[in-house]
Each structure stands twice: as C-alpha cells, then as structure tokens.
Enzyme design. Structure first.
Site, PDB file in Angstrom:
ATOM      1  N   HIS A   1       0.730  -1.567   0.047  1.00 11.43           N
ATOM      2  CA  HIS A   1       0.071  -0.404  -0.239  1.00 11.43           C
ATOM      3  C   HIS A   1       1.010   1.146  -0.288  1.00 11.43           C
ATOM      4  O   HIS A   1       0.352   2.296  -0.488  1.00 11.43           O
ATOM      5  CB  HIS A   1      -1.034  -0.210   1.287  1.00 11.43           C
ATOM      6  CG  HIS A   1      -2.113  -1.451   1.298  1.00 11.43           C
ATOM      7  ND1 HIS A   1      -1.806  -2.022   2.579  1.00 11.43           N
ATOM      8  CD2 HIS A   1      -2.708  -1.398   0.076  1.00 11.43           C
ATOM      9  CE1 HIS A   1      -3.272  -2.893   2.125  1.00 11.43           C
ATOM     10  NE2 HIS A   1      -3.678  -2.798   0.885  1.00 11.43           N
TER      11      HIS A   1
ATOM     12  N   GLY B   1      -2.840  -1.475  -7.464  1.00 13.56           N
ATOM     13  CA  GLY B   1      -1.462  -2.495  -7.177  1.00 13.56           C
ATOM     14  C   GLY B   1      -1.865  -3.512  -8.178  1.00 13.56           C
ATOM     15  O   GLY B   1      -2.622  -4.295  -8.789  1.00 13.56           O
TER      16      GLY B   1
END
Ligand code: AMP
Length: 283
Positions: A42, A152
């Site tokens: 993250h 991601g």
C-alpha cells in the site's frame, strides 16, 4: 491525536468538497483506494501518488460488496490507528473513512456490471466480487474526483477491470498500476498473509515458486500456455498444504489464453492467496 494529520473525512460530500477545493486551486489530486491493514505494498502506491500529485487521499474501507458469502469480511484484519499512523508518516493529506452505512444506505441497490472480465479466473471463482469492486471504485471516483488513482499489479485482474471501467464510463480518472511489492523471500505482500500460521508461511512460497517455474520455462523460449501452466502446477502439486483454484497463463487485458501473464490463486489452509507475474519481466 484526532486533529493530527491526515484530515479524516467520512462522507462522500466531504471528500468531494475537499477535492473540488484542491482542483479550484489548480492542484492535482491522487487517490489510493485500500481496504485496511496497510503494508509496504500500500505504501508504495501512496508514495507514487505523493510523487505525482499535489494532494493525496487514501480511502480505507472494507467493502462488504466484494466479499462473497462465507469469505472473511467479518475477520478481515482491521487496525485503523496503526493505518492512520502509516498515513501520517507518509504525509498523506486525507484519510477517507466512510462507514458501511454511509457507503450503502438502505435502498442503495445500484451496481456496476463489469462484463467479460467477470466470467474468468477471479471473477469465476468469486461470484459478485468484481461487481462489488467496480461499484465501490466508481463511488470513490465520483466522490474523490481524482486526477489519478493508484492500484497494485498484485491484483492484476482488478487493475485491468478498473482501468477498463475508468475508460468505459468516461470517469476522466487516469488509472496508474504499480508493481507488486514482495517479501525478501518472494512472497507478495498481502493483508491476508497475517492469517498464515506456522508451516503455512513457508508453504505460501509455492505461489512465487510456481511463477518462477513458468518464468524459467518462458526464458527458454516456450510460449505455449499449456506447458507453462503445467510447470506452475507441478510446483503447486508438490506442496501438500496447497489447494489450487487456478494457475494459468493469459492475456493481460482479457485474462484468457494465449498471453504472457502467469496468474494463480491458491489456498494455503484456510487462506486464499493470489499472485501473478508478467513472463519476461525480472522476478
Ligand atoms: P487491498 O487493501 O488489499 O484492497 O489493496 C489496496 C491496493 O493495494 C490494491 O490496489 C492492491 O492491488 C494494492 N496492493 C496490495 N498488495 C500489494 C502489493 N504486494 N504490492 C503492490 N500493491 C499492492
């Protein structure tokens, strides 16, 4: 503590007002959607957003719509104070923290239908999952009005779907897909790694081991999906704690063969893990 940065916003109207004020000042707004239990994966998204945008908002919302029946929505590892400390250390401007009731008030039944990506691999294994993802992402884009949003590659099919959603629905949001962050031994970082106990942590290395096997074969010139898939499955079959949901080599936009994206979903005990690798790239 409550007044420390980042600014906490809990409603879509609040987030929109913040974003529009920034836009009026000519600033570029970045959004990083997360569910919680923030880790270095993250953080890599947050850093990219901070580099490329003038203001960064991170949403933390465990989205019930994207969990299918019997999945881990209730026990998902929530840790808001630790997550806010991460965002503070990273210089994030806004933490968007809507409740489930704010996101989905009674009667909010509209859903975003994602089309063909919903029929394969993650979509086929987790009915309704991508509809839930697409619905929450569109809501976050509408409320946050970001110039760019960061996702991601770890969740490759989700990243492809969000890229398509942003384009198909004329959101004006530029979707940026960032590389997968791994532990030193190769395990892709995931909030669900916290569920791995004892021998399961070692067993989880079979995912990256299978991707490496496909990458090694690809490096010899093999392009036929069938032997590449077989190389992955051999590694996974050798791990007694692993049960394979899928292990395929597919096109990275359609998620159907042929292609050069190795993707897999494997259960290690009760924990379902996913990973992927673009064959030909370093791993
Ligand atoms: P999640 O909180 O699991 O929904 O993830 C939020 C965002 O972080 C998604 O865009 C994920 O793809 C991304 N992400 C999760 N794990 C990693 C990782 N290991 N490397 C890079 N991005 C990640």
């Amino acid at each position: 503590m409550a007044d420390d940065p980042p600014l906490r916003i809990e409603t879509p109207a609040g987030l929109r007002a913040w974003s529009e004020a920034a836009r009026c000042d000519g600033l570029r707004v970045g959004l990083v959607p997360t569910m919680c239990a923030l880790h270095a994966g993250h953080v890599s998204l947050v850093r990219r957003a901070r580099q490329e945008c003038d203001r960064t908002a991170v949403s933390i919302f465990v989205n019930p719509l994207q969990f299918t029946l019997g999945e881990d929505f209730e026990r998902y590892p929530r840790q808001l104070d630790a997550d806010l400390a991460v965002l503070r250390a990273e210089g994030v401007d806004v933490a968007y923290l809507p409740s489930v009731e704010v996101m989905y008030p009674p009667g909010a039944t509209t859903r975003v239908c994602v089309g063909e990506l919903d029929d394969v691999l993650e979509g086929a294994c987790r009915p309704g999952h991508f509809e839930g993802v697409a619905t929450v992402v569109l809501k976050l884009f509408e409320a946050g009005r970001p110039h760019r949003a960061y996702f991601g590659q770890k969740d490759a099919q989700q990243a492809a779907l969000v890229t398509r959603l942003a384009r198909d629905l004329d959101t004006g949001v530029e979707v940026v897909v960032c590389p997968t962050i791994r532990e030193p031994d190769g395990l892709a970082l995931s909030s669900r790694n916290a569920y791995l106990h004892g021998d399961e942590r070692r067993a989880a290395l079979c995912l990256v081991g299978a991707l490496r096997a496909a990458a090694d074969l690809y490096a010899t010139g093999e392009r036929d999906p069938s032997p590449l898939r077989a190389a992955m499955r051999r590694v996974l079959a050798a791990e007694p704690l692993a049960r394979v949901d899928y292990a395929e080599v597919v096109d990275e936009e359609t998620f159907r063969p042929p292609g050069s994206l190795a993707v897999l979903a494997v259960r290690i005990g009760a924990t379902r893990l996913i990973d992927n690798h673009r064959l030909g790239d370093p791993l």
